[in-house]
Motif scaffolding. Structure first.
Motif, PDB file in Angstrom:
ATOM      1  N   ASN A 193       9.507  14.363   5.855  1.00  0.00           N
ATOM      2  CA  ASN A 193      10.386  12.694   5.678  1.00  0.00           C
ATOM      3  C   ASN A 193      10.728  12.535   6.524  1.00  0.00           C
ATOM      4  O   ASN A 193      12.324  13.102   6.873  1.00  0.00           O
ATOM      5  N   ASP A 202       5.491   3.225  -1.718  1.00  0.00           N
ATOM      6  CA  ASP A 202       6.286   3.069  -0.611  1.00  0.00           C
ATOM      7  C   ASP A 202       5.735   1.503   0.200  1.00  0.00           C
ATOM      8  O   ASP A 202       6.301   1.485   0.893  1.00  0.00           O
ATOM      9  N   SER A 206       4.673   1.815   3.505  1.00  0.00           N
ATOM     10  CA  SER A 206       5.682   1.898   4.983  1.00  0.00           C
ATOM     11  C   SER A 206       5.323   3.777   4.663  1.00  0.00           C
ATOM     12  O   SER A 206       6.760   4.091   3.958  1.00  0.00           O
ATOM     13  N   ASN A 207       4.638   4.542   4.793  1.00  0.00           N
ATOM     14  CA  ASN A 207       4.982   5.745   4.773  1.00  0.00           C
ATOM     15  C   ASN A 207       5.423   6.700   4.789  1.00  0.00           C
ATOM     16  O   ASN A 207       6.272   6.053   6.585  1.00  0.00           O
ATOM     17  N   GLN A 208       6.786   7.311   4.288  1.00  0.00           N
ATOM     18  CA  GLN A 208       7.447   8.600   4.222  1.00  0.00           C
ATOM     19  C   GLN A 208       7.482   9.575   5.124  1.00  0.00           C
ATOM     20  O   GLN A 208       8.707  10.183   5.456  1.00  0.00           O
ATOM     21  N   THR A 240       1.568   5.094  10.509  1.00  0.00           N
ATOM     22  CA  THR A 240       1.800   4.354   8.792  1.00  0.00           C
ATOM     23  C   THR A 240       0.749   2.977   7.915  1.00  0.00           C
ATOM     24  O   THR A 240       0.091   2.586   8.723  1.00  0.00           O
ATOM     25  N   TYR A 261       8.193  -3.805  -7.760  1.00  0.00           N
ATOM     26  CA  TYR A 261       7.113  -3.441  -7.072  1.00  0.00           C
ATOM     27  C   TYR A 261       6.106  -4.320  -7.361  1.00  0.00           C
ATOM     28  O   TYR A 261       4.896  -4.482  -7.035  1.00  0.00           O
ATOM     29  N   ASP A 313       1.646   7.361  -0.211  1.00  0.00           N
ATOM     30  CA  ASP A 313       2.248   7.067  -1.994  1.00  0.00           C
ATOM     31  C   ASP A 313       1.967   5.239  -2.322  1.00  0.00           C
ATOM     32  O   ASP A 313       1.575   4.646  -1.367  1.00  0.00           O
TER      33      ASP A 313
END
Length: 1032
Positions: A292, A272, A275-277, A223, A422, A269
């Protein structure tokens, strides 16, 4: 889906119309590369990589052609031909135009996409490089092959370190962890180590995977925050490692039809925080599945069984996916299109029930319109109006205030919550959110009317004061400022308006209507009371800022007062430029996300927060120039801390000094026509307008007077010029006559010169003819001289040949004489030996002495003979030389007098040659006769010797002894005589062969000389005849 064939083109457009990818496959464009030969051949793409911006990618085919595709600018370019297949690519270096390519010859090269030149060439691998990992700074790279991994410094292109391993343990992959200084090395025995990049000290080692799901790792992905490592191999299981805890925290089982995993990559993304999901999994069937990792749900797929994917790359911002298909083509996918179904808005909270007229309402007649969080009224019929009742359902009990609901369905409160969570809005939705927050009416007609008025006179020379490099940006800025000046006259005299509008013009330069309305909304709401003290800065606004600063940081304000720093220095520069001078683009966008989402007083509080967050460097400033520099340049300040401080000030500032009590709430622009803006001292603006008009009239009058004075001066100058012209013409008349006389004189002289030139040409022709005759005569004399020289050379050659023949004859005779003398000597020696051998031992001494004397006498006689012969030969040679010189002189005289005597000379030569042959034959005959005469004497001498030998032996010897002696005496003598005769015969044969050889050579030379003389005579006759014929 659009498709493009690169063919032999080196540049061009990627698509010819705006791409609209279908939802089912999401393909923006399909790129193929076929040759344009008679039999087209597909050039297969092998590798692809994105740059750090994510809007450009680089791809290489198996013939070494490397293309750059600019998805933002819709262009492709052929940047390099390496003539060999590339095995790996990297395009995210710190110099944005450079890229790394690993080639089939195990080397790595760095090229520049702009200059298309080779930057560096790195060698060191002994097998194919299959992976290139670049550090987040772009200054280091790790290249991996099956047997080694090497760390390179991309500033010097020198190798820093090399990872050596045992042959039994191969390398799977070595790469940098994103946004960290850690290197992760993965080996074929499933061991994974983490190393510090600078010191290469091992930080930790991951434990062995669980035995229940043990697989051999082949592919890896990390990630963006470097917290999760995904690993897979020849299995349908995926292992997710937590690198902080250093353990497997989840095992994902793919569908049963998945047997192996070929590639892994996380989908970035914006929301996020790294911390890519979503994880992209390329399986053995050529289908890339996006899963996911938290919910373990399959989100979407790309590729199919018919059109499988061989490799893939995802852009850093997560907008595009570039996949190399199994047929060698390149597909570009749109992630937004692929995730459109996933990102659908939630179901509506409000349902609308419509009552149909003149009919009983049934359950089937109810229409329900689904909206995304906003209330919509039912559609009205064209024939009759439908009365509808809107049922509002609130899950919390009551709705929020209507002021928080926008026409496009967004909720201001929810946006503020998202913003606080954010810190900023998503990049791709920011402009849409701003337009919703500002409630822009998009009055196209009103804006067109303002634009049609043209460039305002106040901004005609804008480029002189603000030299902007981009002409497009300057043109948009001029139009926006002119529209504002036509909207309200005060903006034509506002000096800081270009500074205020420039960041928005740069942001919305492709949409001038939105740009104008954003600036107008900003002026109406966030610039309240700015123009009450026009043309001075807004003292009231600056006083608000100073009061807030005095409440929250008295020490800083006292420092400003001590150094005579007013709010016009520490607050007004930030306001008039809306912080564009002190913030970067990303920081400024983040700030205005918060400004547009809050009360207009938020901007004033931002000024106070900026000063408070910068109090440490400001307290160290003592000079006014330092303060001015600080508030006009970027500083090392965390914008997130500033925004947090603003929110704190908004909450903790007392009401009596809080700016929100003095500023009005947000008011949007009106629909259709823009509102009248007159919040400024009209009399001052009118006075300035009148003063400007008076100055314009005065300038016009001055221009008129200046032009009239110029006309009068020109008239006076014209009259003066006319008088001077008349005087000049009068003075020029005598000069004209003198000029005519002067012109006639050169004409006469020129005629005389022509006549003289004609005479000179005639003389030259005569001289030319004479010169030709002289050259002809000289040429003839030269030819004659050359012929004479050749004839003299011929005579010399004849004499040389004759001399050589004579010398050879003399040498042959001398050789024969020496051979005869030697033979005679040997014969005499043999005879003496035979004669004296029977003599007793008492006479041996005398015989030896006599023999030695005879030998010396023979040598002396031979030396005398040789000396006499040499003297005679030398005397004869001198006589021949003198005679030859005289002959040369006589021949030359005879040749000049009469050439007809040549034949006589030739005849004389022939006669002399015949005489010589006769003399040679006579000498040969004489030699033979002498040999015949010597033969009887030799026989008598042999007979005498035999008798003497018989007479010397006593008669009383035993007959047996006599027989033995006779046998022993005669047999050797007979053999010796035979040897002597054989030697004479061999000598005679060799002399005859040499004589025959010399005769043959002499005959050949004579024939050549005769042929040469004939050719010379023929050429001489031809030369003598040619001038005669020409003369006739």
């Amino acid at each position: 889906m659009q498709s493009i064939n690169l063919g032999n083109k080196e540049s061009g457009k990627i698509w010819h119309r705006k791409p609209s990818p279908a939802t089912r496959d999401g393909i923006i464009v399909n790129i193929i590369h076929n040759t344009s030969d008679y039999l087209p051949k597909v050039l297969r793409f092998l590798n692809v990589a994105f740059d750090s911006s994510g809007d450009s990618l680089i791809a290489g085919d198996h013939q070494g052609n490397i293309y750059v595709f600019d998805l933002y600018g819709n262009r492709f370019n052929l940047v390099q031909r390496t003539s060999q297949a590339c095995t790996a690519l990297a395009f995210n270096l710190h110099r944005k135009s450079e890229f790394l390519v690993a080639l089939a010859d195990y080397s790595i090269k760095c090229f520049d996409t702009v200059t298309k030149q080779l930057v560096s060439w790195m060698r060191g691998h002994e097998s194919s490089v299959f992976s290139i990992s670049v550090h987040a700074s772009g200054r280091y790279a790790i290249t991996t092959s099956s047997d080694t991994a090497q760390l390179w410094d991309l500033d010097t292109f020198q190798r820093k370190r090399k990872l050596n391993i045992l042959q039994s343990v191969g390398i799977q992959k070595v790469f940098f962890l994103p946004l960290t200084n850690t290197i992760l090395s993965c080996f074929k025995d499933n061991s994974i180590f983490a190393w510090e990049c600078d010191t290469l000290v091992c930080k930790y080692q991951l434990p062995a995977p669980p035995e229940s799901s043990s697989i051999l790792y082949k592919v890896f992905a990390v990630t963006r925050d470097g917290q999760i490592l995904a690993a897979g191999g020849k299995s349908n299981h995926l292992h997710l490692w937590c690198l902080e805890a250093k353990q497997v925290f989840r095992i994902i089982q793919m569908p049963t039809k998945v047997r192996a995993i070929r590639h892994l990559e996380f989908l970035p993304d914006s929301f996020d925080a790294g911390s890519n999901q979503v994880l992209g999994v390329l399986c053995q069937d050529g289908i890339m599945r996006f899963v996911n990792i938290q919910t373990c749900k399959l989100l979407f797929e790309i590729g199919s069984l018919d059109e499988g994917i061989s490799s893939s790359a995802i852009s850093p911002h997560g907008r595009y996916i570039a996949s190399i298909m199994e047929n060698g083509s390149l597909n570009i996918y749109s992630v937004q299109t692929l995730t459109k179904e996933i990102n659908k808005p939630p179901p509506p909270l409000v349902k609308v029930i419509e009552d149909l007229p003149k009919r009983k309402v049934n359950s089937g007649d109810l229409k329900m319109k689904v909206t995304s969080g906003r209330v919509q009224r039912p559609a009205k019929s064209r024939e009759n109006k439908i009365q509808a009742r809107i049922l509002k359902q609130d899950l919390t009990g009551n709705f929020e205030n209507k002021k928080n609901e926008f026409s496009d369905g967004l909720n201001k409160k929810r946006l503020q919550i998202l913003l606080k969570g954010y810190g900023e809005y998503p990049m791709k939705y920011r402009m849409f959110i701003w337009r919703s927050l500002l409630q822009l009416p998009e009055n196209h007609t009103a804006f067109s009317n303002l634009i049609d008025k043209g460039i305002h006179v106040a901004f005609l020379n804008l480029q002189k004061k603000y030299p902007i490099k981009s002409r497009k940006l300057l043109r948009v800025l001029q139009r926006t400022l002119s529209a504002l000046a036509h909207w309200s006259s005060i903006f034509s005299d506002t000096p800081y308006l270009p500074l205020l509008a420039f960041p928005f013009v740069k942001l919305f330069q492709n949409n001038q209507l939105i740009c104008f309305e954003v600036v107008a909304t900003l002026i109406i709401n966030w610039c309240q009371h700015w123009f009450e003290y026009f043309p001075n800065p807004p003292i009231n606004i600056l006083s608000m800022i100073e009061n807030v600063l005095a409440f929250h940081d008295k020490e800083l304000l006292q420092h400003f007062i001590t150094h005579d720093i007013t709010s016009q220095l520490y607050a007004w520069p930030l306001l008039e430029t809306v912080f564009s001078e002190v913030l970067t683009r990303e920081e400024w966008l983040k700030l205005f996300d918060n400004v547009f989402s809050n009360h207009p007083s938020f901007l004033l509080m931002t000024v106070v927060a900026y000063n408070i967050c910068s109090r440490a460097p400001l307290l160290n400033c003592n000079l006014k120039d330092d303060f001015e520099y600080f508030f006009h340049h970027r500083n090392n300040l965390d914008i997130s801390a500033v925004i947090r401080e603003v929110y704190r000030l908004m909450d903790t500032t007392p009401t009596d000094i809080h700016p929100d009590s003095m500023l009005d709430v947000f008011v949007a622009l009106t629909k259709g026509q823009y509102p009248v803006f007159n919040q400024y001292p009209k009399f001052i603006v009118d006075r300035q307008t009148q003063e400007r008009e008076r100055i314009r009239i005065r300038d016009d009058e001055l221009d008129y007077l200046r032009e009239r004075q110029a006309v009068e001066d020109m008239q006076a100058e014209l009259d003066q010029q006319r008088v001077e012209d008349e005087a000049w013409y009068q003075k020029q008349e005598p000069l004209r006559k003198a000029e005519e006389t002067r012109r006639e004189t050169p004409l006469q002289e020129e005629e005389m010169m022509i006549q003289q030139r004609q005479k000179l040409a005639a003389v030259k022709r005569e001289l030319k003819v004479k010169e030709v005759h002289l050259q002809d005569a000289a040429r003839r004399r030269l030819l004659q001289l050359q012929q004479e020289q050749r004839e003299m050379e011929l005579r010399r050659l004849d004499d040389e040949i004759e001399r050589k023949n004579l010398t050879r004859n003399q040498e042959a005779i001398a050789k024969e004489m020496r051979e005869d003398a030697d033979a005679n000597k040997r014969k005499v020696d043999l005879e003496d030996h035979m004669f004296h051998r029977p003599i007793g031992t008492d006479q041996t001494q005398n015989q030896n002495t006599q023999k030695l004397i005879e030998e010396n006498l023979a040598k002396a006689e031979q030396a005398c003979l040789n000396t006499d012969w040499r003297i005679q030969a030398l005397h004869k040679q001198r006589c021949n030389d003198l005679h030859r010189n005289e002959c040369y002189q006589e021949v030359a005289k005879l040749l000049r007098k009469n050439r007809k005597k040549e034949m006589e000379v030739l005849n004389a030569v022939m006669e002399g040659e015949a005489k010589k042959w006769e003399e040679a034959e006579e000498q040969d005959f004489h030699l033979k006769s002498e040999k015949k005469a010597a033969a009887p004497s030799d026989a008598s001498r042999r007979w005498f010797l035999e008798n003497e030998i018989h007479a010397q032996h006593p008669c009383h010897r035993v007959p047996r002894c006599q027989d033995e002696w006779v046998a022993s005496g005669r047999l050797p003598r007979t053999s010796q005589l035979k040897d002597i005769s054989e030697m004479e015969s061999l000598t005679q044969i060799s002399l005859n062969q040499r004589k025959t050889h010399w005769d043959t050579m002499e005959w050949d030379l004579t024939e050549r000389v005769r042929n040469l003389r004939q050719r010379l005579a023929t050429q001489a006759r031809n030369r003598c005849q040619t001038p005669h014929l020409l003369a006739t």
